[in-house]
Enzyme design. Structure first.
Site, mmCIF file in Angstrom:
data_model
loop_
_atom_site.group_PDB
_atom_site.id
_atom_site.type_symbol
_atom_site.label_atom_id
_atom_site.label_comp_id
_atom_site.label_asym_id
_atom_site.label_seq_id
_atom_site.Cartn_x
_atom_site.Cartn_y
_atom_site.Cartn_z
ATOM 1 N N LEU A 206 48.266 35.516 39.722
ATOM 2 C CA LEU A 206 49.083 36.530 39.035
ATOM 3 C C LEU A 206 48.830 36.550 37.537
ATOM 4 O O LEU A 206 48.843 37.611 36.911
ATOM 5 C CB LEU A 206 50.567 36.257 39.283
ATOM 6 C CG LEU A 206 51.183 36.834 40.547
ATOM 7 C CD1 LEU A 206 52.673 36.541 40.555
ATOM 8 C CD2 LEU A 206 50.946 38.340 40.636
ATOM 9 N N CYS A 207 48.594 35.359 36.956
ATOM 10 C CA CYS A 207 48.425 35.336 35.505
ATOM 11 C C CYS A 207 47.111 36.004 35.095
ATOM 12 O O CYS A 207 47.031 36.639 34.051
ATOM 13 C CB CYS A 207 48.522 33.913 34.968
ATOM 14 S SG CYS A 207 48.047 32.665 36.142
ATOM 15 N N THR A 208 46.084 35.886 35.954
ATOM 16 C CA THR A 208 44.831 36.607 35.692
ATOM 17 C C THR A 208 45.088 38.104 35.713
ATOM 18 O O THR A 208 44.632 38.849 34.834
ATOM 19 C CB THR A 208 43.780 36.258 36.766
ATOM 20 O OG1 THR A 208 43.565 34.862 36.754
ATOM 21 C CG2 THR A 208 42.472 36.978 36.510
#
Lengths: 441, 180
Positions: A206-208
């Site tokens: 998700l952070c990507t």
């Protein structure tokens, strides 16, 4: 009504002995008649594989075919789902496919069922001698597997009871790759035995997605998973709603521009969001042909079945490899469970005590939790569930199991998997119906 | 395997006794496995579980975490878990229902925890995810941010981050602190 020579090729298989024939195969003309008149086969899915399967089975001499599919025809299906035409768009796949096959193949009866497989009851599935699967999801396979394996009973000697077996033939394709497999519950591995064969789903961190998108798919997934919830809170996303899909595409396109990423298109958006893999007509045709042939083999025993999994790769020419996967002896879905006979008067509490005393279980169990079908009869942990299920301890097990024997799932920290205990009640086996009516009269 | 000649007889028998029974809901693979996971949960004293749909729906539950140390000490954070029918092939879907000022949790409740997505493996369990969530509160990770602003503050001004967290938990209005 049959044209001369119509069944000549099938007859080569059914009227002659051979060295490859299956056990108890007796060549005779009645075999073909019975295949046409008596045997019932269910085809699940009327899409890319389903269209091929229906055609192949009808042309191979199967006379009674049912087909179930929940989808309607989309314009994007027409390139490979050859039973459908432009004017069929919007109509149920199962209905149109059944009509077309009956028009083209004289004497075959195809009964369509437009709906979800979960909507049909056990009796529906029990009508069929073989089930052929042309599905595209693991969920649907897993569901039908649990239904068909629940019919399976075992003999006293631990061998599967033949009349309770409904063989399944499963096909699956993904672009150039495919597989065909034969599942004979109790004999060959079921889907659950080999769940690890299915490729893991593609997911991105998700952070990507949020901070460092690098591919068009990252941009699309960001809009799908995060931006939708931010900008359209409370509006649940529906992948089949064109307005929703267009919205995702537009936003993803903007996001891609912002990060200078090229390649976000509407069809890629659909592909990423709905997890669509390009379907190739010839892959479907090859896999379906293998499945139809296996169905014919199982039905007539004119040849031994595939053992039990064939993989196909179309990228480097035509490569196939057939391998024999092994059954999981402790499979949660198809294994027989340990037989355990108890008195019909005992409470759940007493049952748990008996389990803990029994020599075959006592070393494996310390604090067993018990569940039956969809109900948790007693859970030792966590405390909140223990409290909710505690009242069951004093209820008779016979009542908790709906006055029938069956398989209980036993969970325990000491066990690596789940222990299946096949409970029967003394004095109540097979006579439950009689006793009920006797009580009423 | 199938005796074609006995089929005729069987079909006659079957024709006599098939009623319109209600479909029987089968236990999915996910339910079977999650039963095991839940019966073996090892919850620490800072973690609580509840089942909003009752004892027979283990596919949907809530985990409440009340950290007793770290930046988030004293807070209460509720996570909803949704287990797929093909669990453990697919990771549970976990959302944070409490608005929280945290570098790895955004304001919509999305949680950036590797084992919830790209690093999920069927050998992991509900327990592993709960440990992961607890760890997020003990050691928020500014290098993999979902809430970039919070991550920047944590990296550059840890003291400010600490006080932002405290204030956000007190007033329950995180948006104020979204920018530093």
């Amino acid at each position: 009504m049959d044209m001369q020579g119509r069944w000549e090729d099938i007859d080569h298989l059914l009227l002659r002995q051979g060295t490859l024939v299956g056990p108890e195969f007796e060549p005779c003309a009645e075999l073909r008649e019975s295949l046409h008149n008596d045997l019932r086969v269910l085809v699940i899915g009327a899409g890319g594989l389903g269209c091929e399967l229906l055609k192949d089975l009808a042309l191979s001499g199967f006379g009674n075919i049912d087909v179930i599919d929940m989808d309607t025809i989309d314009v994007s299906n027409l390139n490979r789902q050859f039973l459908f035409r432009m004017h069929d768009v919007g109509k149920p796949k199962a209905v149109v496919a059944a009509e077309k096959v009956m028009q083209r193949v004289k004497g075959v009866k195809v009964v369509p069922h437009y709906g979800r497989i979960e909507e049909k009851d056990d009796e529906f599935y029990r009508q069929f001698q073989i089930i052929a699967l042309g599905l595209d999801s693991l969920e649907a396979r897993s569901y039908i597997n649990s239904v068909v394996c629940s019919f399976l009973e075992y003999e006293a000697d631990g061998s599967p009871a033949l009349p309770t077996i409904i063989p399944m033939v499963d096909g699956g394709t993904e672009g150039f790759k495919g597989h065909a497999r034969v599942i004979i519950p109790g004999v060959t591995p079921c889907f659950y035995c080999t769940l690890g064969l299915f490729p893991p789903q593609v997911t991105y961190p998700l952070c990507t997605l949020a901070e460092t998108p690098r591919s068009p798919a990252h941009c699309i997934e960001y809009v799908h998973l995060i931006q939708w919830g931010q900008e359209r809170p409370g509006d649940s996303f529906d992948a089949d709603n064109p307005e929703h899909m267009k919205w995702i595409f537009d936003k993803a396109f903007k996001r891609a521009e912002q990060f200078k990423i090229a390649g976000v298109t509407y069809s890629l958006t659909q592909g990423v969001v709905k997890n669509i893999i390009p379907a190739i007509a010839s892959t479907n045709a090859i896999i379906s042909a293998a499945c139809a042939l296996e169905t014919l083999k199982i039905a007539t025993m004119c040849c031994r079945s595939m053992d039990n999994y064939m993989m196909y790769m179309g990228t480097q020419g035509v490569y196939t490899h057939t391998l024999s996967h092994e059954k999981d002896p402790n499979c949660l879905v198809c294994s027989p469970g340990v037989p355990f006979e108890v008195d019909s008067s005992i409470s759940l509490q007493k049952f748990i005590e008996l389990l803990l005393e029994d020599p075959q279980f006592k070393d494996k169990l310390s604090k067993p939790s018990i569940s039956y079908q969809k109900r948790n009869l007693y859970m030792q942990a966590p405390p909140v569930l223990e409290e909710m299920t505690r009242p069951h301890l004093n209820s008779p097990l016979f009542e908790l199991m709906e006055k029938a024997g069956g398989t209980l799932n036993v969970n325990d920290k000491k066990l690596t998997g789940i222990l299946r205990v096949n409970v029967s009640f003394r004095g109540h086996n097979d006579t439950v119906m009689d006793m009920d009516t006797a009580g009423g009269g | 395997m199938i005796n074609l000649f006995s089929l005729k007889q069987k079909q006659k028998e079957a024709a006599d006794g098939t009623g319109g029974r209600v479909p029987v809901k089968k236990q999915s693979a996910g339910e079977l496995r999650v039963q095991k996971d839940i019966s073996e949960l090892n919850l620490s004293k800072t973690t609580f579980i509840s089942f909003p749909n009752g004892k027979d729906d283990l596919l949907n539950f809530e985990i409440t975490i009340r950290p007793d140390e770290g930046y988030y000490m004293g807070g209460t954070f509720v996570f909803s878990f949704k287990i797929s029918p093909i669990y453990p092939h697919e990771a549970p879907k976990v959302k944070c229902k409490t608005k929280v000022y945290h570098p790895n949790i955004d304001l919509e409740g999305n949680v950036c925890l590797n084992i919830l997505r790209e690093d999920w493996k069927p050998v992991l369990s509900i327990n592993s995810i709960i440990y992961g969530l607890q760890y997020l509160f003990l050691d928020p990770n500014p290098d993999d941010p979902l809430n970039q602003e919070a991550a920047d503050v944590l990296k550059d001004h840890p003291k400010q981050f600490e006080s932002n967290v405290k204030r956000s938990m007190a007033v329950k209005n995180i948006r104020k602190f979204a920018t530093y």
